[in-house]
Design a protein around this motif. Structure first.
Motif, mmCIF file in Angstrom:
data_model
loop_
_atom_site.group_PDB
_atom_site.id
_atom_site.type_symbol
_atom_site.label_atom_id
_atom_site.label_comp_id
_atom_site.label_asym_id
_atom_site.label_seq_id
_atom_site.Cartn_x
_atom_site.Cartn_y
_atom_site.Cartn_z
ATOM 1 N N GLN A 199 43.965 128.267 72.383
ATOM 2 C CA GLN A 199 44.954 128.236 71.531
ATOM 3 C C GLN A 199 44.892 127.224 70.525
ATOM 4 O O GLN A 199 45.042 127.160 69.382
ATOM 5 C CB GLN A 199 46.289 128.413 72.114
ATOM 6 C CG GLN A 199 46.343 129.868 72.662
ATOM 7 C CD GLN A 199 47.728 130.154 73.276
ATOM 8 O OE1 GLN A 199 48.770 129.421 72.989
ATOM 9 N NE2 GLN A 199 48.045 131.330 73.773
ATOM 10 N N ALA A 200 44.842 125.859 71.139
ATOM 11 C CA ALA A 200 44.549 124.763 70.354
ATOM 12 C C ALA A 200 43.458 124.756 69.451
ATOM 13 O O ALA A 200 43.368 124.507 68.143
ATOM 14 C CB ALA A 200 44.244 123.530 71.278
ATOM 15 N N GLN A 201 42.080 125.316 69.686
ATOM 16 C CA GLN A 201 41.043 125.674 68.889
ATOM 17 C C GLN A 201 41.544 126.505 67.730
ATOM 18 O O GLN A 201 40.841 126.154 66.971
ATOM 19 C CB GLN A 201 39.762 125.811 69.878
ATOM 20 C CG GLN A 201 39.420 124.974 70.801
ATOM 21 C CD GLN A 201 38.118 125.523 71.751
ATOM 22 O OE1 GLN A 201 38.460 126.663 72.266
ATOM 23 N NE2 GLN A 201 37.248 124.540 72.087
ATOM 24 N N ILE A 202 42.143 127.529 68.206
ATOM 25 C CA ILE A 202 42.136 128.742 67.174
ATOM 26 C C ILE A 202 43.386 128.091 66.267
ATOM 27 O O ILE A 202 43.227 128.292 64.935
ATOM 28 C CB ILE A 202 42.941 129.861 67.940
ATOM 29 C CG1 ILE A 202 41.989 130.556 68.790
ATOM 30 C CG2 ILE A 202 43.457 130.717 66.969
ATOM 31 C CD1 ILE A 202 42.541 131.580 69.744
ATOM 32 N N ALA A 203 44.298 127.268 66.838
ATOM 33 C CA ALA A 203 45.370 126.661 65.761
ATOM 34 C C ALA A 203 44.630 125.854 64.833
ATOM 35 O O ALA A 203 45.092 125.814 63.623
ATOM 36 C CB ALA A 203 46.478 125.728 66.771
#
Length: 172
Positions: free
Chosen positions: A138-142
């Protein structure tokens, strides 16, 4: 904005998805089978959401639900394996390719999912594909989408609910 207690449960599922997948992979000894159990867990949590059940410790509850589903799946597999060992055709060779009907059904289901994905807002579709197809956190997607991690969790939850509802209404 008011939120139901279970919308927090689904958000918690998204927040802990990577840890949950590792947990299930250890249990199932296979990442794909673990991903299938994680998806079953999400669907079960969504049904719990519809019943508006209050959950105090979301992470523990989610892992318990997933663990129980993993145990059920392993038991089913053991029963099937035992049944095949004791069956009449124990010495027969089985073609590893899926039956033509199964292939056709899988292809139809994929086409339905493609149509469902096309109806999603761009960010929700991208978040789901980045997470499930490319395996991004989720951090990479954000970072890629230029939004917060909590927004990514909302996008993924929205996309999963939409696809589930789409399949349910277009498959029955």
């Amino acid at each position: 904005m008011l939120t139901s207690p279970v919308s927090g449960l689904l958000a918690s599922f998204q927040e802990h998805y990577d840890d949950l997948l590792q947990f299930l992979t250890r249990r199932m000894s296979d990442r794909q089978r673990a991903a299938d159990i994680a998806q079953e867990t999400y669907l079960k949590l969504a049904r719990i959401d519809e019943q508006a059940v209050r959950v105090l410790h979301a992470r523990s509850f989610i892992f318990r639900v997933a663990g129980n589903l993993a145990i059920d799946a392993l038991r089913r597999e053991q029963r099937l394996a035992a049944h095949h060992e004791h069956g009449d055709g124990a010495g027969e060779m089985v073609c590893p390719a899926p039956a033509p009907e199964a292939t056709l059904l899988a292809r139809e289901r994929l086409q339905m999912l493609d149509r469902a994905l096309l109806q999603l807002p761009e960010n929700a579709r991208q978040a789901l594909l980045f997470n499930r197809v490319e395996g991004l956190t989720q951090a990479q997607i954000a970072q890629r989408l230029g939004v917060s991690e909590s927004m990514v969790a909302k996008y993924i939850g929205q996309a999963l609910r939409h696809c589930r509802d789409w399949l349910k209404h277009n498959h029955d």
